[in-house]
Design a protein around this motif. Structure first.
Motif, PDB file in Angstrom:
ATOM      1  N   THR A 162     -13.456 -40.347  12.729  1.00  0.00           N
ATOM      2  CA  THR A 162     -13.024 -41.706  13.083  1.00  0.00           C
ATOM      3  C   THR A 162     -12.460 -41.745  14.491  1.00  0.00           C
ATOM      4  OG1 THR A 162     -12.503 -42.135  10.755  1.00  0.00           O
ATOM      5  CG2 THR A 162     -11.570 -43.644  12.384  1.00  0.00           C
ATOM      6  N   ILE A 163     -11.662 -40.718  14.832  1.00  0.00           N
ATOM      7  CA  ILE A 163     -11.094 -40.655  16.187  1.00  0.00           C
ATOM      8  C   ILE A 163     -12.212 -40.520  17.221  1.00  0.00           C
ATOM      9  CG2 ILE A 163      -9.685 -39.247  17.734  1.00  0.00           C
ATOM     10  CD1 ILE A 163      -7.916 -38.584  15.324  1.00  0.00           C
ATOM     11  N   ASN A 164     -13.209 -39.666  16.922  1.00  0.00           N
ATOM     12  CA  ASN A 164     -14.319 -39.487  17.870  1.00  0.00           C
ATOM     13  C   ASN A 164     -15.104 -40.785  18.061  1.00  0.00           C
ATOM     14  OD1 ASN A 164     -13.632 -36.794  18.132  1.00  0.00           O
ATOM     15  ND2 ASN A 164     -15.065 -36.104  16.565  1.00  0.00           N
ATOM     16  N   VAL A 165     -15.355 -41.485  16.945  1.00  0.00           N
ATOM     17  CA  VAL A 165     -16.076 -42.757  17.046  1.00  0.00           C
ATOM     18  C   VAL A 165     -15.271 -43.759  17.873  1.00  0.00           C
ATOM     19  CG1 VAL A 165     -16.897 -44.748  15.734  1.00  0.00           C
ATOM     20  CG2 VAL A 165     -17.374 -42.446  14.916  1.00  0.00           C
ATOM     21  N   GLY A 166     -13.946 -43.803  17.628  1.00  0.00           N
ATOM     22  CA  GLY A 166     -13.100 -44.709  18.402  1.00  0.00           C
ATOM     23  C   GLY A 166     -13.109 -44.376  19.884  1.00  0.00           C
ATOM     24  N   THR A 167     -13.082 -43.064  20.203  1.00  0.00           N
ATOM     25  CA  THR A 167     -13.113 -42.650  21.609  1.00  0.00           C
ATOM     26  C   THR A 167     -14.427 -43.040  22.273  1.00  0.00           C
ATOM     27  OG1 THR A 167     -11.659 -40.769  21.088  1.00  0.00           O
ATOM     28  CG2 THR A 167     -12.880 -40.682  23.155  1.00  0.00           C
ATOM     29  N   ASP A 168     -15.536 -42.780  21.563  1.00  0.00           N
ATOM     30  CA  ASP A 168     -16.847 -43.158  22.114  1.00  0.00           C
ATOM     31  C   ASP A 168     -16.957 -44.668  22.303  1.00  0.00           C
ATOM     32  OD1 ASP A 168     -17.486 -40.495  22.042  1.00  0.00           O
ATOM     33  OD2 ASP A 168     -18.597 -40.604  20.156  1.00  0.00           O
ATOM     34  N   ALA A 170     -14.487 -46.781  22.806  1.00  0.00           N
ATOM     35  CA  ALA A 170     -13.649 -47.191  23.937  1.00  0.00           C
ATOM     36  C   ALA A 170     -14.339 -46.886  25.265  1.00  0.00           C
ATOM     37  CB  ALA A 170     -12.298 -46.475  23.856  1.00  0.00           C
ATOM     38  N   ALA A 171     -14.985 -45.705  25.346  1.00  0.00           N
ATOM     39  CA  ALA A 171     -15.691 -45.356  26.587  1.00  0.00           C
ATOM     40  C   ALA A 171     -16.854 -46.317  26.837  1.00  0.00           C
ATOM     41  CB  ALA A 171     -16.203 -43.912  26.498  1.00  0.00           C
TER      42      ALA A 171
END
Length: 263
Positions: A162-168, A170-171
């Motif tokens: 979930t954190i990785n998806v959120g980071t992607d 946001a980018a």
């Protein structure tokens, strides 16, 4: 407690915390009988369930600590610690059975003893302490601990994904925002260029209109002069048509004047 303190301060501390939880569970179930409101009973059961979760976690820590120090113990100490752990699991399972009974009476099927992987332990694999051997209690407790570890690991993976998806995301949003800003700037430049071009077209149009007027006047003047010249040539004796200033008279008149001067 004193015997455990002599063996390991860590084991004694864990044992004390488990004992506190068990006392709280005993008092909580006694109070539960006196509560008549179903919603308050549900909240009380949830609090007791949290206590049982914490007790299970502490039993697991107790087991790990025993295994870490097992090499330093003699056979009698090892047996005493294993019996202590079995007694903890046995008492915890008795509270689990009570919780299941109260939950069934309240028809609150959503309350679980353990989340995720511990669902089976809460609803299917809970055995009364009187019907289980010590080995069964140990095996059941170890299996529940392993299932809880697996559930925690799965939860960690989900959180990380979930954190990785959120980071992607946001980018990607940042890149799209920058692209939109560039597009807006380019549109402003295009609008300015179009406005400037429109002004130039208007100026050129005005200049062309002015040039056309001048050319028209010049054409009229030239046409007038040509017309007068033609008329003078056709009717050289017409006195109503005045000579054009700066223009010589017709050739016939010049010959007549030259003849008169010689005669």
């Amino acid at each position: 407690m004193d015997q455990l303190s002599a063996i390991s301060e860590e084991l004694a501390e864990i044992d004390g915390r488990i004992a506190d939880n068990f006392r709280a569970l005993s008092n909580g179930f006694q109070k539960l009988d006196k509560i008549k409101d179903s919603s308050r009973q549900s909240r009380q059961l949830e609090d007791l369930t949290d206590k049982m979760r914490d007790s299970k976690r502490l039993i697991k820590e107790f087991d790990k600590e025993v295994k870490a120090l097992e090499a330093n113990f003699d056979r009698e100490t090892t047996k005493m610690l294993n019996d202590k752990k079995q007694s903890m699991i046995k008492e915890l399972n008795s509270y689990v059975a009570l919780k299941k009974q109260y939950a069934s009476n309240l028809q609150n099927k959503k309350i679980e003893l353990f989340e995720g992987a511990n669902e089976g332990f809460a609803e299917e694999n809970v055995l009364l302490a009187s019907s289980m051997t010590n080995q069964q209690l140990m095996d059941n407790g170890n299996r529940m601990m392993d299932e809880t570890d697996q559930a925690i690991e799965r939860g960690k993976k989900v959180v990380q994904e979930t954190i990785n998806v959120g980071t992607d995301t946001a980018a990607a949003l940042k890149a799209q925002t920058e692209q939109m800003s560039r597009i807006v700037n380019e549109l402003d430049s295009i609008h300015f260029s179009i406005k400037r071009a429109s002004q130039l077209v208007k100026e050129i149009g005005r200049q062309v209109a002015t040039d056309k007027c001048i050319m028209g006047l010049l054409f009229l003047i030239v046409a007038g002069v040509v017309a007068i010249i033609i008329v003078k040539l056709v009717h050289p004796n017409n006195k109503d048509i005045h000579d054009i200033p700066g223009l010589a008279p017709p050739a016939m008149n010049r010959r007549l004047l030259w003849s008169q001067s010689h005669s």
